[in-house]
Scaffold this motif. Sequence first.
Motif, PDB file in Angstrom:
ATOM      1  N   ALA A 223     -87.988  -0.667   5.152  1.00 31.57           N
ATOM      2  CA  ALA A 223     -87.325  -1.993   5.411  1.00 31.57           C
ATOM      3  C   ALA A 223     -87.839  -2.655   4.154  1.00 31.57           C
ATOM      4  N   ASN A 224     -86.935  -3.514   3.264  1.00 28.70           N
ATOM      5  CA  ASN A 224     -87.443  -4.495   2.122  1.00 28.70           C
ATOM      6  C   ASN A 224     -87.556  -5.660   2.649  1.00 28.70           C
ATOM      7  N   ASN A 225     -88.727  -6.128   2.924  1.00 28.49           N
ATOM      8  CA  ASN A 225     -88.916  -7.600   3.366  1.00 28.49           C
ATOM      9  C   ASN A 225     -88.706  -8.633   2.141  1.00 28.49           C
ATOM     10  N   ASN A 226     -88.726  -7.965   0.991  1.00 27.82           N
ATOM     11  CA  ASN A 226     -88.622  -8.911  -0.177  1.00 27.82           C
ATOM     12  C   ASN A 226     -87.360  -9.622  -0.480  1.00 27.82           C
ATOM     13  N   SER A 243     -83.033  -8.882  17.718  1.00 26.62           N
ATOM     14  CA  SER A 243     -83.855  -9.740  17.174  1.00 26.62           C
ATOM     15  C   SER A 243     -85.051  -9.020  16.591  1.00 26.62           C
ATOM     16  N   CYS A 244     -85.525  -8.914  15.475  1.00 27.39           N
ATOM     17  CA  CYS A 244     -86.704  -8.185  15.016  1.00 27.39           C
ATOM     18  C   CYS A 244     -88.051  -9.186  15.442  1.00 27.39           C
ATOM     19  N   ALA A 245     -88.037 -10.247  15.282  1.00 27.31           N
ATOM     20  CA  ALA A 245     -88.909 -11.089  15.888  1.00 27.31           C
ATOM     21  C   ALA A 245     -89.127 -10.835  17.391  1.00 27.31           C
ATOM     22  N   ASN A 246     -88.250 -10.647  18.055  1.00 25.60           N
ATOM     23  CA  ASN A 246     -88.412 -10.509  19.502  1.00 25.60           C
ATOM     24  C   ASN A 246     -88.947  -9.001  19.615  1.00 25.60           C
ATOM     25  N   SER A 247     -88.232  -7.993  19.242  1.00 23.75           N
ATOM     26  CA  SER A 247     -88.844  -6.546  19.403  1.00 23.75           C
ATOM     27  C   SER A 247     -90.396  -6.275  18.689  1.00 23.75           C
ATOM     28  N   ASN A 248     -90.718  -7.246  17.759  1.00 29.32           N
ATOM     29  CA  ASN A 248     -92.072  -7.245  16.858  1.00 29.32           C
ATOM     30  C   ASN A 248     -92.863  -8.404  17.343  1.00 29.32           C
ATOM     31  N   SER A 256     -84.560  -5.111   8.495  1.00 30.07           N
ATOM     32  CA  SER A 256     -84.148  -4.549   9.657  1.00 30.07           C
ATOM     33  C   SER A 256     -85.214  -3.415  10.216  1.00 30.07           C
ATOM     34  N   CYS A 257     -86.278  -3.323  10.515  1.00 28.06           N
ATOM     35  CA  CYS A 257     -86.991  -4.584  10.865  1.00 28.06           C
ATOM     36  C   CYS A 257     -88.010  -4.747   9.586  1.00 28.06           C
ATOM     37  N   THR A 258     -89.274  -3.889   9.813  1.00 29.10           N
ATOM     38  CA  THR A 258     -90.355  -4.078   8.747  1.00 29.10           C
ATOM     39  C   THR A 258     -91.287  -2.831   8.822  1.00 29.10           C
ATOM     40  N   ALA A 259     -91.828  -2.480   7.888  1.00 27.42           N
ATOM     41  CA  ALA A 259     -92.944  -1.317   7.791  1.00 27.42           C
ATOM     42  C   ALA A 259     -94.095  -2.097   7.670  1.00 27.42           C
ATOM     43  N   GLY A 260     -94.285  -3.327   7.704  1.00 29.89           N
ATOM     44  CA  GLY A 260     -95.665  -4.098   7.568  1.00 29.89           C
ATOM     45  C   GLY A 260     -95.292  -5.292   8.727  1.00 29.89           C
ATOM     46  N   ASN A 261     -96.239  -5.158   9.736  1.00 37.44           N
ATOM     47  CA  ASN A 261     -96.234  -6.244  10.582  1.00 37.44           C
ATOM     48  C   ASN A 261     -97.565  -7.089  10.790  1.00 37.44           C
ATOM     49  N   TRP A 281     -99.782  -1.629   9.339  1.00 36.49           N
ATOM     50  CA  TRP A 281     -99.361  -1.442   7.631  1.00 36.49           C
ATOM     51  C   TRP A 281     -99.082   0.038   7.572  1.00 36.49           C
ATOM     52  N   TYR A 282     -97.540   0.375   7.617  1.00 39.01           N
ATOM     53  CA  TYR A 282     -97.346   1.656   7.931  1.00 39.01           C
ATOM     54  C   TYR A 282     -98.162   2.656   6.436  1.00 39.01           C
ATOM     55  N   SER A 283     -97.976   2.127   5.143  1.00 30.93           N
ATOM     56  CA  SER A 283     -98.272   2.808   4.246  1.00 30.93           C
ATOM     57  C   SER A 283     -99.632   3.133   4.297  1.00 30.93           C
ATOM     58  N   TRP A 284    -100.540   2.597   5.112  1.00 31.88           N
ATOM     59  CA  TRP A 284    -102.041   3.046   4.893  1.00 31.88           C
ATOM     60  C   TRP A 284    -102.293   3.486   6.313  1.00 31.88           C
ATOM     61  N   ASN A 285    -101.782   2.917   7.610  1.00 30.27           N
ATOM     62  CA  ASN A 285    -102.110   3.512   8.801  1.00 30.27           C
ATOM     63  C   ASN A 285    -101.177   3.631   9.935  1.00 30.27           C
ATOM     64  N   LEU A 286    -100.011   4.088   9.398  1.00 30.39           N
ATOM     65  CA  LEU A 286     -98.715   4.231  10.208  1.00 30.39           C
ATOM     66  C   LEU A 286     -98.494   3.349  11.046  1.00 30.39           C
ATOM     67  N   ASN A 287     -98.216   3.377  12.393  1.00 30.46           N
ATOM     68  CA  ASN A 287     -97.889   2.136  13.278  1.00 30.46           C
ATOM     69  C   ASN A 287     -99.045   2.156  14.117  1.00 30.46           C
TER      70      ASN A 287
END
Length: 301
Positions: A223-226, A243-248, A256-261, A281-287
Amino acid sequence: MDRLTITADYAEQPAKPKQGSNLLVPLIVVSIIAIIATSVSISLTVMLVTNDHLQNDDVNECQPNSSCQVNTMSGKSFSIPDYTPGLDCGDIMDAVGPISGVYKIQPKGASAPFNVYCEMTDSGAWTVIQRRQDGSVSFIRTWAAYKAGFGNIDGEYWIGNDNIHYLTNQVPYKLRIDLEKGDGLTAYTEYNPFMIEDEYNNYTLHLGKPSGTAGDSLIQTFANNNGQPFSTYDVDNDQNPYSCANSNYAGWWFESCTAGNLNGFYYTINEESSYQGGLYWYSWNLNEPLKTVTMKIQAAD
Ligand SMILES: [Ca+2]
């Protein structure tokens, strides 16, 4: 016979006297070491106490026309020279020195000064815009709450989207994200530059080049948050049919939605859960859920 007996007796117990002398020497050595260690320990304790006392006295010495404040992060009280609320923590460090703590700042555009935590480090002064550390503050908040900011400046908080907008529109800023896993391992990612637009433009996120040890979870990922606007559970600006805000469980710049929350639900380590909506933070610690997160900014070089 006698000779033999004596020899035999001697042969049966040859080691006893030697054992005694063998034990005696280490005993003396150990005792000497213990005495030295105790003395050193006492001296060190005295030195530490003295240093601590001196440092506290140094810092606590309230000059005439100075204001005193409490560093609630460390629980120590200290005083700082009187200062005018700066445009960010860089100004504060110039005014009071490298003393981390809660200070008032007033960036351009802000109608009044507000409190923020300033982290003074070897890499300069950082204005902390978000902190997660124990789950004591809920980040499931409305648009209005994310706009104004919420939480405790000496604990978990969001400094507010308006304030982040004011701060990052003064000069080019960079964002540093510090992450810690449950096992104590840490890593960081920086985005340079970092700025967000105003409320009229839904606080749209702009991120520059990523660097650091935790990788990029906001731009070149699934997901590209930029370039995305901010969304909350009551204001859905994301690119997802739901709603990503709801599910996250978070206000964030969702696509749609994000790899870092970093505003998600705070799961305690080893907590039984699906980790849905957690801090990750998916790029470091997955989920896997993170233990601590700090988002902080500094004027770019
Ligand atoms: Ca949506």
